[in-house]
Design a protein around this motif. Structure first.
Motif, mmCIF file in Angstrom:
data_model
loop_
_atom_site.group_PDB
_atom_site.id
_atom_site.type_symbol
_atom_site.label_atom_id
_atom_site.label_comp_id
_atom_site.label_asym_id
_atom_site.label_seq_id
_atom_site.Cartn_x
_atom_site.Cartn_y
_atom_site.Cartn_z
ATOM 1 N N UNK A 203 6.574 5.199 12.009
ATOM 2 C CA UNK A 203 6.969 6.594 11.868
ATOM 3 C C UNK A 203 7.455 6.943 10.473
ATOM 4 N N UNK A 204 6.679 6.612 9.436
ATOM 5 C CA UNK A 204 7.073 6.920 8.063
ATOM 6 C C UNK A 204 6.156 8.003 7.494
ATOM 7 N N UNK A 205 6.710 8.833 6.625
ATOM 8 C CA UNK A 205 5.960 9.913 5.980
ATOM 9 C C UNK A 205 6.206 9.841 4.481
ATOM 10 N N UNK B 237 0.802 -1.233 0.000
ATOM 11 C CA UNK B 237 0.000 0.000 0.000
ATOM 12 C C UNK B 237 0.832 1.278 0.000
ATOM 13 N N UNK B 238 2.028 1.249 0.578
ATOM 14 C CA UNK B 238 2.863 2.450 0.554
ATOM 15 C C UNK B 238 3.394 2.713 -0.858
ATOM 16 N N UNK C 205 -7.689 -3.406 3.810
ATOM 17 C CA UNK C 205 -6.564 -2.841 4.558
ATOM 18 C C UNK C 205 -6.022 -1.600 3.835
ATOM 19 N N UNK C 206 -5.836 -1.720 2.518
ATOM 20 C CA UNK C 206 -5.292 -0.603 1.742
ATOM 21 C C UNK C 206 -6.284 0.554 1.651
ATOM 22 N N UNK D 9 2.151 5.069 11.511
ATOM 23 C CA UNK D 9 2.471 3.783 12.127
ATOM 24 C C UNK D 9 1.364 2.813 11.774
ATOM 25 N N UNK D 10 1.729 1.706 11.142
ATOM 26 C CA UNK D 10 0.716 0.737 10.730
ATOM 27 C C UNK D 10 1.360 -0.615 10.507
#
Length: 505
Positions: A362-364, A290-291, A337-338, A352-353
């Motif tokens: 902690x990703x952006x 998904x990211x 989920x996505x 956070x997932x």
């Protein structure tokens, strides 16, 4: 007038007293329907350097300044209307007051909305007459904040009563919130503008990049650019591509097709157009992390200036799942989920997932999509579960016809004829009500008669046009079509005949 020749509609956004145009542009992107241009003019600065549309004092608003500002916006609206597109004006606070006062300059946008606005107190006996309170004046929406301490809600509701006294179509609502363009207010205005200015059913037409046997004639950057520009010129609202990274031989032999990588093909179309929406029809989310999907889709929305429609689905080809290394059995769980995670990735910092095959701490992810809060998501599939996903987590639903028992092959529920479609739309409305959904659910469908048209584009054209008109009458907002042809000129000619038959211009 190139600076205005973008977007299928234009939204003129008017900032509040002391704000900058950038602030209106930010909330305007949340308010604008998909594919609309946002235009944010700025008020003049007063002696203290503060942007203000008109001065106020103990005797009320300065009428001369109000009329001058209304005249400026009237000129802008007139120039935008010359392009033949719908134009809506939305103002916040003092900008909302100006939006309600545009009749002073003879300005008649296609729709007017005010958030936390009011009618200026001007010493002018003819004010109400010139504001426009008749049934032929622009439809108007006033949204007030229940906890607004700067512009109490009663000022908006009083303005609504005054404007509607002569028959002007006025809607007035009070939402939770204070003196700001809240998410609820933005959603309310966006849905209202789209509803007011929807002129007819809209058409997304496929780019023929699945016809790989034609080589560069149809499957090349030059071909995509040429046909996308032709689609835009002819009045189609969107162009779409499908998603099959690794179709298996058996499916291809049974009538399946190849596909280009969707974001690459649509980015090429974006570079050749300025108004055409870009539609993934459909993007199989369970094939992808998904990211990674969020990054690709947001990047496409940015490079296109906010023209992306994200059609998604679970997928149904087991061999294709194996080929790309993802599990077939849990595809619907990963789709859900996505659907819940994408809006977070597109808007939050330090996400956070935990999910299937990934762990984020902690990703952006940037850039953010151009559209706010994000591009519209349309969920594909006919099943009750697909409908539920669309109602809960998306902005649209894209069911499709399943003639001749096709539902078993594509692992979905049957919609074999118009009666099935009516029943499905009724169930979708009931589910929206049961889920407490207040924003309209966009419906995109493929005509039952499309295959007949593709076999016989002359004899099959009129029946398909008639069927599309019937679909519009029962609540379908969009149709997804293809045009036949193995050469660019043939595809373009068929598209022109289709556009003419549908009266798209």
């Amino acid at each position: 007038m190139r600076e205005f020749d973008v977007g299928i509609g234009a939204l003129v956004v008017l900032h509040g007293h002391g704000d900058e145009p950038a602030s209106a542009r930010e909330w305007g992107r949340r308010v604008a329907p998909a594919g609309w241009e946002v235009v944010a003019p700025g008020a003049s600065r007063d002696d203290e350097g503060v942007r203000s549309w008109f001065g106020t004092g103990p005797r009320g608003a300065d009428g001369d300044e109000l009329r001058r500002s209304a005249g400026r916006i009237a000129e802008l609206v007139a120039r935008l209307q010359e392009t033949g597109r719908p134009v809506a004006v939305v103002g916040f606070s003092q900008g909302g007051a100006l939006a309600l006062s545009l009749g002073l300059a003879g300005c008649r946008p296609d729709a007017v909305a005010s958030v936390c606005g009011f009618l200026p107190d001007v010493d002018d006996d003819d004010l109400l007459e010139r504001l426009g309170t008749g049934p032929g004046d622009p439809p108007t929406l006033l949204v007030a904040g229940s906890a607004d301490e700067h512009v109490p809600a009663f000022l908006s509701t009083d303005a609504a009563a005054v404007l509607s006294a002569g028959g002007r179509p006025v809607t007035s609502v009070v939402e939770d919130g204070g003196h700001e363009v809240t998410t609820q207010a933005a959603d309310r205005v966006r849905a209202w503008v789209a509803e007011q200015l929807a002129r007819s059913i809209r058409v997304s037409v496929g780019l023929p990049v699945d016809r790989t046997d034609t080589g560069a004639e149809l499957v090349s950057g030059e071909a995509i650019a040429e046909l996308a520009a032709a689609y835009e010129r002819l009045g189609f609202a969107a162009a779409y591509v499908t998603d099959h990274p690794a179709p298996d031989d058996r499916w291809l032999a049974g009538g399946g097709h190849q596909a280009m990588e969707p974001t690459v093909a649509l980015a090429t179309a974006a570079a050749a157009t300025r108004r055409l929406l870009l539609h993934t029809n459909v993007y199989v989310l369970p094939y992808r992390n998904p990211f990674m999907a969020a990054k690709s889709l947001a990047s496409l929305d940015v490079v296109s200036g906010g023209r992306l429609i994200v059609g998604v689905a679970a997928g149904y080809l087991r061999p294709e799942f194996r080929a790309v290394g993802t599990d077939f059995e849990d595809r619907t769980a990963r789709l859900e989920e996505a659907l819940q995670l994408l809006p977070r990735i597109w808007s939050e910092t330090s996400v956070a997932a935990d999910g299937t095959g990934f762990e984020a701490r902690g990703v952006t992810a940037e850039p953010r999509p151009w559209q706010r809060p994000h591009p519209p998501i349309w969920v594909g599939g006919n099943s009750p579960a697909a409908m539920r996903r669309a109602v809960r987590w998306a902005q649209g639903w894209s069911p499709f016809p399943t003639p001749g028992g096709m539902e078993a092959a594509v692992r979905t529920s049957a919609i074999a004829d118009m009666d099935d479609l009516r029943a499905a739309l009724d169930r979708a409305r009931e589910l929206c009500e049961a889920e407490g959904r207040t924003t309209p659910l966009t419906i995109c469908f493929v005509p039952f008669s499309l295959q007949g048209y593709l076999r016989d584009p002359v004899g099959g054209l009129a029946p398909m046009v008639d069927e599309i008109a019937e679909m519009e009458s029962i609540g379908v907002d969009w149709v997804a079509l293809q045009v036949p042809g193995l050469a660019r000129a043939e595809v373009a000619d068929r598209a022109a005949a289709l556009a003419q038959a549908l009266d798209l211009r």
